[in-house]
Design an enzyme around this catalytic site. Structure first.
Site, PDB file in Angstrom:
ATOM      1  N   GLN A 134       0.758  -1.159  -0.088  1.00 18.29           N
ATOM      2  CA  GLN A 134       0.074   0.015  -0.038  1.00 18.29           C
ATOM      3  C   GLN A 134       0.795   1.200  -0.051  1.00 18.29           C
ATOM      4  O   GLN A 134       1.486   1.437   1.069  1.00 18.29           O
ATOM      5  CB  GLN A 134      -0.931   0.053   1.263  1.00 18.29           C
ATOM      6  CG  GLN A 134      -1.663   1.132   1.566  1.00 18.29           C
ATOM      7  CD  GLN A 134      -2.531   0.971   2.818  1.00 18.29           C
ATOM      8  OE1 GLN A 134      -2.447   0.281   3.607  1.00 18.29           O
ATOM      9  NE2 GLN A 134      -3.820   1.694   2.679  1.00 18.29           N
ATOM     10  N   GLY A 135       1.040   1.975  -0.951  1.00 16.17           N
ATOM     11  CA  GLY A 135       1.628   3.266  -1.204  1.00 16.17           C
ATOM     12  C   GLY A 135       0.779   4.479  -0.944  1.00 16.17           C
ATOM     13  O   GLY A 135       0.551   5.183  -1.853  1.00 16.17           O
ATOM     14  N   TYR A 136       0.523   4.637   0.175  1.00 16.79           N
ATOM     15  CA  TYR A 136      -0.340   5.971   0.673  1.00 16.79           C
ATOM     16  C   TYR A 136       0.731   6.745   1.309  1.00 16.79           C
ATOM     17  O   TYR A 136       0.713   8.041   0.798  1.00 16.79           O
ATOM     18  CB  TYR A 136      -1.374   5.426   1.756  1.00 16.79           C
ATOM     19  CG  TYR A 136      -2.723   4.908   1.052  1.00 16.79           C
ATOM     20  CD1 TYR A 136      -2.757   4.524  -0.281  1.00 16.79           C
ATOM     21  CD2 TYR A 136      -3.708   5.143   1.989  1.00 16.79           C
ATOM     22  CE1 TYR A 136      -3.928   3.908  -0.538  1.00 16.79           C
ATOM     23  CE2 TYR A 136      -5.012   4.700   1.196  1.00 16.79           C
ATOM     24  CZ  TYR A 136      -5.057   3.843   0.319  1.00 16.79           C
ATOM     25  OH  TYR A 136      -6.277   3.569  -0.320  1.00 16.79           O
ATOM     26  N   SER A 137       1.119   6.510   2.621  1.00 18.86           N
ATOM     27  CA  SER A 137       1.891   7.597   3.290  1.00 18.86           C
ATOM     28  C   SER A 137       3.185   7.973   2.654  1.00 18.86           C
ATOM     29  O   SER A 137       3.747   7.483   2.051  1.00 18.86           O
ATOM     30  CB  SER A 137       2.342   6.804   4.724  1.00 18.86           C
ATOM     31  OG  SER A 137       1.080   6.314   5.240  1.00 18.86           O
TER      32      SER A 137
ATOM     33  N   GLU B   7     -10.765  -2.229   5.009  1.00 19.55           N
ATOM     34  CA  GLU B   7     -10.012  -2.603   6.387  1.00 19.55           C
ATOM     35  C   GLU B   7     -10.834  -2.897   7.286  1.00 19.55           C
ATOM     36  O   GLU B   7     -10.335  -3.489   8.683  1.00 19.55           O
ATOM     37  CB  GLU B   7      -8.893  -1.413   6.651  1.00 19.55           C
ATOM     38  CG  GLU B   7      -7.624  -1.337   6.087  1.00 19.55           C
ATOM     39  CD  GLU B   7      -6.638  -0.354   6.622  1.00 19.55           C
ATOM     40  OE1 GLU B   7      -6.936   0.445   6.996  1.00 19.55           O
ATOM     41  OE2 GLU B   7      -5.243  -0.685   6.301  1.00 19.55           O
TER      42      GLU B   7
ATOM     43  N   ASN C  81      -5.091   6.677  16.890  1.00 16.76           N
ATOM     44  CA  ASN C  81      -6.082   6.932  17.486  1.00 16.76           C
ATOM     45  C   ASN C  81      -6.960   8.329  17.813  1.00 16.76           C
ATOM     46  O   ASN C  81      -8.089   8.513  17.706  1.00 16.76           O
ATOM     47  CB  ASN C  81      -5.831   6.536  19.054  1.00 16.76           C
ATOM     48  CG  ASN C  81      -5.903   5.163  19.437  1.00 16.76           C
ATOM     49  OD1 ASN C  81      -5.972   4.343  18.241  1.00 16.76           O
ATOM     50  ND2 ASN C  81      -6.019   4.821  20.448  1.00 16.76           N
TER      51      ASN C  81
HETATM   52  C1  LIG Z   1       3.939  -0.345  11.442  1.00 18.45           C
HETATM   53  C2  LIG Z   1       3.188   0.468  10.305  1.00 18.45           C
HETATM   54  C3  LIG Z   1       3.079   0.139   9.246  1.00 18.45           C
HETATM   55  C4  LIG Z   1       2.493   0.880   8.160  1.00 18.45           C
HETATM   56  N1  LIG Z   1       2.305   0.784   6.993  1.00 18.45           N
HETATM   57  C5  LIG Z   1       1.841   1.363   6.087  1.00 18.45           C
HETATM   58  C6  LIG Z   1       1.649   0.752   4.606  1.00 18.45           C
HETATM   59  O1  LIG Z   1       1.827  -0.345   4.352  1.00 18.45           O
HETATM   60  N2  LIG Z   1       1.392   1.825   3.766  1.00 18.45           N
HETATM   61  C7  LIG Z   1       1.108   3.280   4.055  1.00 18.45           C
HETATM   62  O2  LIG Z   1       0.943   4.018   3.166  1.00 18.45           O
HETATM   63  N3  LIG Z   1       1.706   3.811   5.296  1.00 18.45           N
HETATM   64  C8  LIG Z   1       1.500   2.836   6.283  1.00 18.45           C
HETATM   65  N4  LIG Z   1       1.906   3.363   7.565  1.00 18.45           N
HETATM   66  C9  LIG Z   1       1.733   4.560   7.781  1.00 18.45           C
HETATM   67  C10 LIG Z   1       0.623   5.274   8.768  1.00 18.45           C
HETATM   68  O3  LIG Z   1      -0.550   5.026   8.112  1.00 18.45           O
HETATM   69  C11 LIG Z   1       0.999   6.700   9.247  1.00 18.45           C
HETATM   70  O4  LIG Z   1       2.106   6.559   9.956  1.00 18.45           O
HETATM   71  C12 LIG Z   1      -0.191   7.310   9.958  1.00 18.45           C
HETATM   72  O5  LIG Z   1      -1.178   7.430   9.245  1.00 18.45           O
HETATM   73  C13 LIG Z   1       0.195   8.515  10.753  1.00 18.45           C
HETATM   74  O6  LIG Z   1       0.773   9.246   9.945  1.00 18.45           O
HETATM   75  P1  LIG Z   1       2.440   9.840  10.470  1.00 18.45           P
HETATM   76  O7  LIG Z   1       3.131   8.775  10.733  1.00 18.45           O
HETATM   77  O8  LIG Z   1       2.769  10.944   9.397  1.00 18.45           O
HETATM   78  O9  LIG Z   1       1.927  10.818  11.750  1.00 18.45           O
HETATM   79  P2  LIG Z   1       1.351  12.204  11.754  1.00 18.45           P
HETATM   80  O10 LIG Z   1       0.156  12.405  10.915  1.00 18.45           O
HETATM   81  O11 LIG Z   1       2.343  13.168  11.627  1.00 18.45           O
HETATM   82  O12 LIG Z   1       0.889  12.200  13.241  1.00 18.45           O
HETATM   83  C14 LIG Z   1       1.973  12.524  14.491  1.00 18.45           C
HETATM   84  C15 LIG Z   1       0.950  12.757  15.863  1.00 18.45           C
HETATM   85  O13 LIG Z   1      -0.042  13.774  15.606  1.00 18.45           O
HETATM   86  C16 LIG Z   1      -1.319  13.625  15.743  1.00 18.45           C
HETATM   87  N5  LIG Z   1      -2.114  14.132  14.789  1.00 18.45           N
HETATM   88  C17 LIG Z   1      -2.050  14.415  13.505  1.00 18.45           C
HETATM   89  N6  LIG Z   1      -3.034  15.112  13.005  1.00 18.45           N
HETATM   90  C18 LIG Z   1      -3.951  15.342  13.947  1.00 18.45           C
HETATM   91  C19 LIG Z   1      -5.107  16.087  14.037  1.00 18.45           C
HETATM   92  N7  LIG Z   1      -5.757  16.466  12.774  1.00 18.45           N
HETATM   93  N8  LIG Z   1      -5.966  15.814  15.384  1.00 18.45           N
HETATM   94  C20 LIG Z   1      -5.015  15.347  16.484  1.00 18.45           C
HETATM   95  N9  LIG Z   1      -3.931  14.774  16.278  1.00 18.45           N
HETATM   96  C21 LIG Z   1      -3.410  14.656  15.248  1.00 18.45           C
HETATM   97  C22 LIG Z   1      -1.305  11.934  15.344  1.00 18.45           C
HETATM   98  O14 LIG Z   1      -2.478  11.419  16.227  1.00 18.45           O
HETATM   99  C23 LIG Z   1      -0.127  11.444  15.825  1.00 18.45           C
HETATM  100  O15 LIG Z   1       0.053  11.208  17.445  1.00 18.45           O
HETATM  101  C24 LIG Z   1       2.389   2.452   8.483  1.00 18.45           C
HETATM  102  C25 LIG Z   1       2.601   2.630   9.904  1.00 18.45           C
HETATM  103  C26 LIG Z   1       3.263   1.953  10.702  1.00 18.45           C
HETATM  104  C27 LIG Z   1       3.477   2.424  12.151  1.00 18.45           C
END
Ligand SMILES: Cc1cc2nc3c(=O)[nH]c(=O)nc-3n(C[C@H](O)[C@H](O)[C@H](O)COP(=O)(O)OP(=O)(O)OC[C@H]3O[C@@H](n4cnc5c(N)ncnc54)[C@H](O)[C@@H]3O)c2cc1C
Lengths: 392, 355
Positions: free
Chosen positions: A128-131, A246, A370
Site C-alpha cells: 500500500q503506497g499511501y503515506s 480494512e 487513535n
Molecule cells: C507499522 C506501520 C505500518 C504502516 N504501513 C503502512 C503501509 O503499508 N502503507 C502506508 O501507506 N502507510 C503505512 N503506515 C503509515 C501510517 O498510516 C501513518 O504512520 C499514519 O497514518 C500516521 O501518519 P504519520 O506517521 O505521518 O504521523 P502524523 O500524521 O505526523 O501524526 C503525528 C501525531 O500527530 C497526531 N495528529 C495528526 N493530525 C492530528 C489531528 N488532526 N488531530 C489530532 N492529532 C493529530 C497523530 O495522532 C500523531 O499522534 C504504517 C505505519 C506503521 C507504524
C-alpha cells in the site's frame, strides 16, 4: 437477531477445519503458529498458493474470480478455524483484503481479469503506497506526482512506511495527477509493478528490531495509462473506499490472532505464577470481555443491512481493537515480568508476547491514529464541527 | 447467523422509544422522586399505561400465561428505552420475578402470578438471600436493599436451591423505604417475621432465571442511559458558545465524546449478545451476562460523569437531569454484583478458580 450457525454452516466448519488441520499438521507444519509477518516468507508464499489451489485463498470473492461466494457466516467460520488450526498470518493480506475488494468494486472487467487472478492464486503480493514524509494523517497532502507520457503514467515521489514492499510484486500508489491541484482533488489511484528500475525499496528497521516496513522511492516509475482505478483525478474516492475494506471481513481473521495472543497471555500467567493474582485476573477478564465485544461488534458491523447508514459499530472499530491490543501488550509484560525483557541472541530475538507488546505500539498509529479515529467518530458519528485546516 | 435486528424488533424498539419519550418526562420522574412511602420512586400511571395500553410488560414472559412471548432481546429493547429516560418504574422486579416464576414455578404458580404481573396489576420486587430455611411455610429474616421493595406487592426471595414468593401486604411483613441516592429506584429494608411464604417448585431454576433477567435489565438500562447522556451532551455542545466557538468544536471536548461513543457501541454489542445468547440457550450465555453487566455499568458511569463535566456548572445543578443519570449509573454499578465480582466470574470461566 440470531447468533447460532445452521447445520449447513456446521458442515462447512467441519470441511474447512479438516483441511486446515491436515495442512498444519502435515506439509505446512513448519510454519504453524509463526506470529511475525517477516519470518519464512518463501514458505508463506507457498502457503498462499496452497490455499489458492484448494480455493481457500479468498472465499468471500465471487466464484468467477477464484472465490466461493461465501456467506458472512461461512467467512466467520473460516476465520475461526484458520486460527484454531494455527495457520500463519496471511502474507498477502493487503492483496486479498484491500486491493482485491477495491478492484472488484471499482475495476473494469478488463482490470479484474488482469489483477484478480494473481491475488487469488497467491502469486501477486500487494502493498500500500499511501503515506509520504509530508502526508501521514493528512493523506490528502500527497506530493508524489504522476504525468501521462505517450500513454504511460510516469511517477515521481517518495512513499514511506510501506509495509511488506520488499516482498511485494505490486503496489497501489496514491499520486497527484493534476498539475497544481490541492487536497483530495486531483489525485489518481495507480496500480504499479514494484519490480522495475524506477522503484527502489529500502527497508526501515522498526522499534521491535524487525524491518517490516520500507521507504519506497519512485523515480520515473512507470505503469500503463489504464492501470488506474476510478477516473483520472478522482482517486481519492477509491483510496477512501479501500480504507473501509480494512474494517471488513478481514477483521475476523485478525481477531482470531488476538484470541491466540490472549490465550498465550493466560498460559503465561499460569507458568509465571500470576494466575491467582486478583489484579491480573481482573485484567485478563477485561481483555476477554473486550475481545468478545470486538467479535460481536464486528458481527454487528458485517450483518448490517443498510450499508449507507452511518454504522456506529464500524466507525468505532479501529480505535477499539487498537487500544485493546495495546492494553493486552502491557498486560503480557506485567505477567511475564523481567523474563519478558530478555532477548537472547539478536536484538529482535524476543518471544512472541514481548514482540507483540512492542508491535502493538504501532496499532494505534497505522490505518489512522487513535486521535484521527476520535476526530472521525466525533465528526461523522456525532456530527460535531470539523477540525480547522491550517496554512502551514 | 445474522447479528442484526429483525423488522419486528426494530418496530418494538421504535414503539417503546416513542412511548417513554412521550410519557417518561423529567417532570414526571421528578414527581415520583419527590414522593414518599409506597409512592416513592414510582410513576404508577406510567406503569399502568406501559402494562395495559402498550401491553409490553409481558415481553419475555410465556404467552400461555398471559405474557407477550418473545425473548430477552425484545425485553432488552424495552429496558434500553426505559433506561434512557431513567423511568421510575419497577421493571427490574418485573423481569426478575416474572422470569423467575416462569422458569421455576409450578403450572399453578405460573397461572396465578404471570398474567397479573404482565397486566401490571401486581408489582414485584426480588431480594437475594442465601441459606434461608422456611419453617412450616413461614420465613423470618431481614432483607436489605430491595429495589422498589416499598412499592411492590409481591416479593421473590431467591439465591440458593430454594426460592419463595411472599405477599408483601400479608402479616409478619414490615417494609421500610429508604431515601436512596437514586430516587428513581429506592431501596427498602424488608423484615419478615414469621411471614407466610410459598416455595417455588424449582428454586434453583428460579434463581438462575431471575439473575439472568436482572443482569440483562440493568445492562440494557445502562446502555440506554449512556446513549442518552451522549445525545444530550452532543446537543448541548452545539448550542453553547465559548471563545467565540461552539464548545463542541474543541478537540479535547470532541475526543471525550468520541470515547463515550466507543464504549457505548461495545455496550450495545454486549447487551444484545447476552440477550441473544440467553434466548438461544447458548453455552456462552453465562460469560456474556457477566461481560454485559460489568461492561455496561462501567460505560454508563463513565458517560454520566462526562455529561456533568462537559456541561460545566449547569451540569452540577439539581435542576439539570445529569444527576439523574449519574445516580442511576452509580446504583447499577453495585446492583446484582459489582464489576469486580462479575469479572472474577469471567476469569473463573476462562482460567478456573484462583488456586
Ligand atoms: C507499522 C506501520 C505500518 C504502516 N504501513 C503502512 C503501509 O503499508 N502503507 C502506508 O501507506 N502507510 C503505512 N503506515 C503509515 C501510517 O498510516 C501513518 O504512520 C499514519 O497514518 C500516521 O501518519 P504519520 O506517521 O505521518 O504521523 P502524523 O500524521 O505526523 O501524526 C503525528 C501525531 O500527530 C497526531 N495528529 C495528526 N493530525 C492530528 C489531528 N488532526 N488531530 C489530532 N492529532 C493529530 C497523530 O495522532 C500523531 O499522534 C504504517 C505505519 C506503521 C507504524
Amino acid at each position: 437477531m440470531k447468533l447460532g450457525f445452521s447445520p449447513a454452516d456446521e458442515a462447512f466448519r467441519a470441511e474447512c477445519a479438516a483441511w486446515l488441520t491436515a495442512q498444519m499438521n502435515g506439509p505446512f507444519a513448519d510454519i504453524r503458529g509463526i506470529p511475525n509477518l517477516c519470518d519464512a516468507i518463501p514458505r508463506r508464499k507457498e502457503w498462499e498458493q496452497q490455499l489458492a489451489a484448494h480455493q481457500w485463498s479468498c472465499i468471500g470473492w465471487p466464484e468467477q474470480w477464484g472465490g466461493r461466494n461465501a456467506t458472512l457466516a461461512q467467512q466467520v467460520i473460516f476465520a475461526e478455524e484458520y486460527a484454531r488450526a494455527g495457520a500463519p498470518n496471511r502474507i498477502n493480506h493487503i492483496g486479498v483484503e484491500l486491493a482485491g475488494p477495491t478492484i472488484l468494486a471499482f475495476g473494469t472487467e478488463q482490470q479484474k481479469a488482469q489483477y484478480l487472478p494473481g491475488i487469488a492464486a497467491g502469486t501477486a503480493i500487494w502493498c500500500q503506497g499511501y503515506s509520504e514524509p509530508g502526508a501521514g494523517s493528512d493523506l490528502a497532502n500527497v506530493k508524489t506526482k504522476a504525468r501521462l507520457e505517450s500513454g504511460e503514467w510516469v511517477v515521481n515521489g517518495q512513499k514511506v512506511w510501506t509495509s511488506l514492499a520488499h516482498y511485494s510484486d505490486m503496489i497501489f500508489v496514491v499520486a497527484r495527477s493534476e498539475e497544481g491541484s490541492k487536497g483530495p482533488k486531483g489525485i489518481s489511484f495507480l496500480l504499479m509493478d514494484i519490480d522495475q528500475p524506477g522503484i527502489e525499496v529500502r527497508p526501515i528497521r522498526q522499534m521491535n528490531g524487525e524491518a517490516e516496513f520500507n521507504e519506497t522511492f519512485l523515480t520515473d516509475a512507470r505503469c500503463a495509462g489504464d492501470a488506474m482505478l476510478g477516473a483520472r483525478g478522482d482517486g481519492w474516492k477509491v483510496a477512501m473506499a479501500l480504507l473501509a475494506f480494512e474494517r471488513g471481513v478481514s477483521t475476523l481473521g485478525q481477531q482470531m490472532q488476538f484470541r491466540n495472543e490472549l490465550d498465550a497471555v493466560i498460559d503465561a500467567a499460569r507458568t509465571h505464577g500470576k494466575a491467582a493474582d486478583p489484579v491480573i485476573r481482573q485484567r485478563i477478564a477485561k481483555a476477554e470481555i473486550g475481545l468478545r465485544l470486538m467479535r460481536y461488534g464486528a458481527l454487528r458491523m458485517l450483518s448490517g443491512t443498510d450499508p449507507a447508514a452511518i454504522d456506529g459499530a464500524a466507525l468505532t472499530y479501529k480505535i477499539q481493537w487498537a487500544t485493546w491490543r495495546r492494553d493486552l501488550g502491557e498486560l503480557a509484560m506485567d505477567v511475564l515480568g523481567q523474563a519478558g525483557e530478555i532477548a537472547d541472541g539478536d536484538h529482535d530475538g524476543w518471544g512472541p508476547l514481548p514482540n507483540m507488546y512492542l508491535f502493538s505500539r504501532s496499532d494505534t498509529i497505522y490505518g489512522g491514529t487513535n486521535q484521527i479515529q476520535r476526530n472521525l467518530i466525533a465528526e461523522r458519528g456525532l456530527g460535531l464541527p470539523r477540525e480547522p485546516r491550517g496554512e502551514l | 447467523m445474522e447479528f442484526a435486528f429483525t423488522d419486528e424488533q426494530v418496530m418494538i424498539a421504535d414503539t417503546v422509544r416513542g412511548f417513554f419519550a412521550e410519557h417518561a418526562s423529567s417532570e414526571r420522574t421528578r414527581a415520583a422522586m419527590a414522593a414518599s412511602g409506597t409512592a416513592a420512586g414510582i410513576d404508577r400511571a406510567l406503569w399502568s399505561s406501559f402494562a395495559s395500553e402498550l401491553g409490553l410488560a409481558g415481553v419475555g414472559l410465556p404467552e400461555d400465561h398471559g405474557g407477550a412471548g418473545l425473548g430477552m432481546v425484545e425485553f432488552a429493547l424495552v429496558a434500553e428505552a426505559a433506561g434512557s429516560k431513567v423511568a421510575a418504574i419497577p421493571l427490574l422486579g418485573l423481569a426478575m420475578v416474572g422470569r423467575g416464576i416462569a422458569a421455576g414455578g409450578s403450572d399453578a404458580q405460573k397461572s396465578q402470578w404471570l398474567p397479573r404481573l404482565a397486566g401490571g396489576e401486581v408489582m414485584a420486587a426480588a431480594a437475594w438471600a442465601d441459606g434461608l430455611r422456611a419453617n412450616d411455610g413461614r420465613l423470618s429474616t431481614t432483607l436489605n436493599f430491595v429495589p422498589h421493595g416499598g412499592a411492590a406487592d409481591l416479593l421473590l426471595v431467591y439465591g440458593g436451591d430454594d426460592a419463595w414468593l411472599v405477599d408483601l401486604k400479608g402479616d409478619g411483613v414490615a417494609v421500610t423505604t429508604h431515601v436512596t441516592m437514586d430516587q428513581t429506584r429506592p431501596l427498602a429494608t424488608i423484615v419478615l417475621d414469621g411471614a407466610a411464604v410459598e416455595p417455588l417448585a424449582d428454586g434453583r431454576a428460579a434463581t438462575m432465571a431471575a439473575l439472568a433477567a436482572g443482569w440483562i435489565c440493568l445492562s440494557a438500562e445502562a446502555l440506554g442511559g449512556a446513549q442518552e447522556t451522549l445525545d444530550r451532551t452532543v446537543a448541548y455542545s452545539r448550542e453553547r458558545v465559548q471563545f467565540g466557538r461552539a464548545i463542541g468544536s474543541f478537540q479535547a471536548y470532541k475526543h471525550r465524546l468520541a470515547d463515550m461513543m466507543v464504549e457505548i457501541e461495545q455496550a450495545r454489542s454486549a447487551v444484545y449478545w447476552a440477550a441473544c445468547a440467553l434466548d438461544e440457550g447458548s453455552e456462552e450465555a453465562t460469560l456474556a451476562l457477566h461481560a454485559a453487566k460489568s461492561f455496561c455499568a462501567d460505560t454508563y458511569h463513565m458517560c454520566a460523569g462526562n455529561m456533568i463535566q462537559l456541561h460545566g456548572g449547569i451540569g452540577f445543578t439539581w435542576e439539570h437531569d445529569a444527576h439523574l443519570f449519574f445516580k442511576r449509573a452509580r446504583s447499577i454499578l453495585t446492583l446484582l454484583g459489582d464489576g469486580q465480582w462479575h469479572r472474577e466470574q469471567v476469569a473463573r470461566l476462562i482460567m478456573g478458580a484462583a488456586a
